[in-house]
Design an enzyme around this catalytic site. Structure first.
Site, PDB file in Angstrom:
ATOM      1  N   ASN A   1     -64.543  62.305 -13.363  1.00  0.00           N
ATOM      2  CA  ASN A   1     -65.169  63.278 -14.261  1.00  0.00           C
ATOM      3  C   ASN A   1     -64.267  64.501 -14.293  1.00  0.00           C
ATOM      4  O   ASN A   1     -64.008  65.104 -13.247  1.00  0.00           O
ATOM      5  CB  ASN A   1     -66.546  63.708 -13.752  1.00  0.00           C
ATOM      6  CG  ASN A   1     -67.572  62.586 -13.782  1.00  0.00           C
ATOM      7  OD1 ASN A   1     -67.296  61.503 -14.283  1.00  0.00           O
ATOM      8  ND2 ASN A   1     -68.749  62.846 -13.247  1.00  0.00           N
TER       9      ASN A   1
ATOM     10  N   TYR B   1     -63.420  68.250 -16.285  1.00  0.00           N
ATOM     11  CA  TYR B   1     -63.767  69.287 -17.256  1.00  0.00           C
ATOM     12  C   TYR B   1     -62.728  70.389 -17.340  1.00  0.00           C
ATOM     13  O   TYR B   1     -62.404  70.864 -18.412  1.00  0.00           O
ATOM     14  CB  TYR B   1     -65.139  69.905 -16.917  1.00  0.00           C
ATOM     15  CG  TYR B   1     -66.265  68.917 -17.118  1.00  0.00           C
ATOM     16  CD1 TYR B   1     -66.860  68.772 -18.363  1.00  0.00           C
ATOM     17  CD2 TYR B   1     -66.697  68.096 -16.080  1.00  0.00           C
ATOM     18  CE1 TYR B   1     -67.868  67.841 -18.580  1.00  0.00           C
ATOM     19  CE2 TYR B   1     -67.706  67.157 -16.283  1.00  0.00           C
ATOM     20  CZ  TYR B   1     -68.278  67.035 -17.531  1.00  0.00           C
ATOM     21  OH  TYR B   1     -69.256  66.106 -17.742  1.00  0.00           O
TER      22      TYR B   1
ATOM     23  N   ARG C   1     -73.277  54.677 -19.928  1.00  0.00           N
ATOM     24  CA  ARG C   1     -73.389  55.029 -18.512  1.00  0.00           C
ATOM     25  C   ARG C   1     -74.664  55.855 -18.344  1.00  0.00           C
ATOM     26  O   ARG C   1     -74.779  56.961 -18.880  1.00  0.00           O
ATOM     27  CB  ARG C   1     -72.165  55.844 -18.064  1.00  0.00           C
ATOM     28  CG  ARG C   1     -72.321  56.352 -16.651  1.00  0.00           C
ATOM     29  CD  ARG C   1     -71.115  57.154 -16.125  1.00  0.00           C
ATOM     30  NE  ARG C   1     -71.447  57.632 -14.803  1.00  0.00           N
ATOM     31  CZ  ARG C   1     -71.345  58.895 -14.392  1.00  0.00           C
ATOM     32  NH1 ARG C   1     -70.852  59.827 -15.182  1.00  0.00           N
ATOM     33  NH2 ARG C   1     -71.713  59.230 -13.167  1.00  0.00           N
TER      34      ARG C   1
ATOM     35  N   GLU D   1     -66.738  60.872 -17.192  1.00  0.00           N
ATOM     36  CA  GLU D   1     -67.254  62.040 -17.915  1.00  0.00           C
ATOM     37  C   GLU D   1     -66.093  62.906 -18.341  1.00  0.00           C
ATOM     38  O   GLU D   1     -65.131  63.090 -17.588  1.00  0.00           O
ATOM     39  CB  GLU D   1     -68.164  62.926 -17.035  1.00  0.00           C
ATOM     40  CG  GLU D   1     -69.526  62.371 -16.762  1.00  0.00           C
ATOM     41  CD  GLU D   1     -70.373  63.303 -15.885  1.00  0.00           C
ATOM     42  OE1 GLU D   1     -70.186  64.540 -15.926  1.00  0.00           O
ATOM     43  OE2 GLU D   1     -71.203  62.764 -15.152  1.00  0.00           O
TER      44      GLU D   1
ATOM     45  N   HIS E   1     -77.408  59.930  -9.125  1.00  0.00           N
ATOM     46  CA  HIS E   1     -76.904  61.112  -9.840  1.00  0.00           C
ATOM     47  C   HIS E   1     -77.851  62.285  -9.517  1.00  0.00           C
ATOM     48  O   HIS E   1     -78.515  62.829 -10.385  1.00  0.00           O
ATOM     49  CB  HIS E   1     -76.825  60.832 -11.347  1.00  0.00           C
ATOM     50  CG  HIS E   1     -75.944  61.771 -12.117  1.00  0.00           C
ATOM     51  ND1 HIS E   1     -74.954  61.348 -12.981  1.00  0.00           N
ATOM     52  CD2 HIS E   1     -75.905  63.118 -12.177  1.00  0.00           C
ATOM     53  CE1 HIS E   1     -74.353  62.389 -13.536  1.00  0.00           C
ATOM     54  NE2 HIS E   1     -74.917  63.481 -13.068  1.00  0.00           N
TER      55      HIS E   1
ATOM     56  N   GLU F   1     -70.247  62.315  -8.262  1.00  0.00           N
ATOM     57  CA  GLU F   1     -69.790  63.627  -7.795  1.00  0.00           C
ATOM     58  C   GLU F   1     -70.405  64.068  -6.471  1.00  0.00           C
ATOM     59  O   GLU F   1     -71.155  65.046  -6.423  1.00  0.00           O
ATOM     60  CB  GLU F   1     -70.060  64.695  -8.862  1.00  0.00           C
ATOM     61  CG  GLU F   1     -69.423  64.396 -10.201  1.00  0.00           C
ATOM     62  CD  GLU F   1     -69.543  65.568 -11.182  1.00  0.00           C
ATOM     63  OE1 GLU F   1     -70.212  66.559 -10.866  1.00  0.00           O
ATOM     64  OE2 GLU F   1     -68.949  65.476 -12.268  1.00  0.00           O
TER      65      GLU F   1
HETATM   66  C1  BGC Z   1     -72.238  66.118 -13.921  1.00  0.00           C
HETATM   67  C2  BGC Z   1     -73.189  66.171 -15.087  1.00  0.00           C
HETATM   68  C3  BGC Z   1     -73.156  67.566 -15.697  1.00  0.00           C
HETATM   69  C4  BGC Z   1     -71.758  67.807 -16.222  1.00  0.00           C
HETATM   70  C5  BGC Z   1     -71.566  69.168 -16.862  1.00  0.00           C
HETATM   71  C6  BGC Z   1     -70.961  66.868 -14.124  1.00  0.00           C
HETATM   72  O1  BGC Z   1     -70.789  67.733 -13.046  1.00  0.00           O
HETATM   73  O2  BGC Z   1     -72.052  64.807 -13.490  1.00  0.00           O
HETATM   74  O3  BGC Z   1     -74.463  65.811 -14.639  1.00  0.00           O
HETATM   75  O4  BGC Z   1     -74.117  67.742 -16.683  1.00  0.00           O
HETATM   76  O5  BGC Z   1     -70.817  67.694 -15.200  1.00  0.00           O
HETATM   77  O6  BGC Z   1     -71.791  70.200 -15.966  1.00  0.00           O
END
Ligand code: BGC
Length: 447
Positions: free
Chosen positions: A296, A298, A77, A354, A126, A171
């Site tokens: 995505n 985290y 990607r 992601e 992006h 995003e």
């Molecule tokens: C984004 C990436 C970024 C990653 C870590 C996402 O918000 O798509 O570009 O590097 O998270 O912060």
């Protein structure tokens, strides 16, 4: 440890984005993006760093793809830099000429992937908006919707025979809220009205691109990548539960609901009084059918009611381990979020586009990087995917963020998300232990 099982056809990929890895900022006729300009603003980016060289991926994509393939990844990607494809675009003079060099670069990147048996997943946007378009207001102004559609059409015409999966936007939450409200991302504006307009224009630009794509007759799937913020309520109190829903509405539902045909959430339109600049027909266009949803993920935060806060919610401290970003590791939040998305999306396939972990990596004297915490993080999040797939939720692939350490936006090069370490002084790549973790996982489960 929970068993990781993935079905045949599950896509194993790695992800990057143009501004974060390409460098070659002044080559191939590329014009300036809002990030080039933002990087020059004093104090905006850690240590005044910029994307001029980054990982030099523009020149090294062949060796980078060779390494991905050697590790067994099946898909890459990447994102297409708008200022590389249409460097002369302005609001008044239209798209300008299509850059032959820009197109040639992405065609040859895709050729390289195909030659190695990998598929090409291209994100059209992006975050590297041409500065010439920001000079007239960027995402806050309606002209941007036509501009994005025209750019997307060029991508489809020039690269449509090469790309295997299209993602319109990455995003939009970050583009709108971080870029136009908080001002911590380019273009660095702090203006709620502009941010609210940007939300609608991003949604509409997505819809217009999908509609234009359907007219091309191309068959590759097209979708959008969100980073849903789905905070949990810090307590069982009704006020805190409501605060969590409000946070989700502001940060997430405003993007997801309209695309899924539910319109804008009432919490923001009625209670918070957001006034999206909706014209007749917009909501139908935004709700054009998509083929998949990119997620995505985290972290997840607890939130509580705060009468003094702008939208009456405030993020609370939590207890989980944190990454170098200060983000809590919350695989349970990933599970909650995916279940919620699956309940909304009516079976539209999900791709994890992601997921990853920042760590203060340093190679040992032999050049090895023992990034145990990243492996643990990844394993726990993959366990969630594995479990949900067994239950029948349609998760079709997983892309590691990131393939390479890279330009982490306002944090510059100070945060390392890669599964491959980059020594920026020499541009040498060192696969971290997590890269070998993926190699073995893919070898055992990838069909
Ligand atoms: C984004 C990436 C970024 C990653 C870590 C996402 O918000 O798509 O570009 O590097 O998270 O912060």
């Amino acid at each position: 440890m929970e068993k990781l099982e993935f079905p045949d056809g599950f896509v194993w990929g790695a992800a990057t984005a143009s501004f974060q890895v390409e460098g070659a900022a002044h080559e191939g006729g590329r014009s300036e993006s809002i990030w080039d300009v933002f990087c020059r603003r004093p104090g905006a980016v850690y240590a005044g760093e910029n994307g001029d060289v980054a990982c030099d991926h523009y020149h090294r994509y062949k060796e980078d793809i060779a390494l991905m393939a050697e590790l067994g990844f099946q898909s890459y990607r990447f994102s297409i830099a708008w200022p590389r494809i249409l460097p002369g675009m302005t609001p008044d003079a239209g798209t300008g000429a299509v850059s032959k060099e820009g197109v040639a670069y992405y065609r040859s990147l895709c050729e390289e992937l195909h030659a190695r048996g990998m598929s090409a997943t291209a994100t059209i946007y992006h975050w590297d908006l041409p500065q010439a378009l920001q000079d007239r207001g960027g995402w806050a102004e309606r002209f941007i919707v036509d501009a994005f559609e025209a750019y997307a059409q060029v991508c489809f015409a020039e690269l449509g025979d090469m790309v295997d999966r299209w993602i319109t936007l990455n995003e939009p939450y970050c583009s709108a809220w971080l870029g136009y409200d908080e001002g911590v991302h380019a273009p660095g504006i702090r203006d709620l009205d502009q941010a609210v307009r940007a939300v609608h224009h991003l949604n509409l630009a997505h819809g217009r691109a999908v509609r234009a794509y359907r007219q091309t007759g191309l068959a590759a799937p097209i979708g959008i990548t969100w980073n849903p913020q789905t905070p949990r309520s810090a307590t069982a109190r009704e006020a805190d539960r409501k605060a969590a829903l409000t946070a989700r509405a502001v940060e997430t539902d405003v993007f997801i609901y309209p695309v899924l045909g539910r319109g804008y959430p009432e919490i923001v339109t009625k209670e918070l009084g957001f006034s999206f600049p909706v014209k007749d027909g917009d909501m139908d266009i935004i709700a054009e059918k998509i083929d998949f949803i990119g997620v995505n993920y985290y972290t997840e935060n607890p939130v509580a009611f705060d009468p003094a806060a702008r939208f009456k919610y405030r993020v609370q401290p939590s207890w989980e381990d944190v990454s170098a970003m200060g983000w809590y590791t919350v695989p349970e939040g990933f599970e909650r979020q995916l279940r919620w998305l699956a309940s909304l999306s009516g079976g539209i396939p999900l791709f994890i586009t992601e997921n990853g972990y920042a760590r203060d990596d340093r190679p040992d004297p032999s050049g090895r990087v023992h990034d145990r915490e990243r492996i643990d993080y990844t394993r726990r999040h993959l366990a969630v995917c594995s479990r949900l797939i067994r239950e029948g939720i349609a998760i079709k692939g997983y892309y590691a963020w990131s393939f390479l350490d890279n330009f982490e936006w306002a944090y510059g090069y100070s945060k390392r998300f890669g599964i491959v370490y980059v020594d920026y002084a020499t541009q040498k790549r060192y696969p971290k232990d997590s890269a070998y973790f993926f190699r073995d996982l893919i070898a055992l489960t990838g069909a």
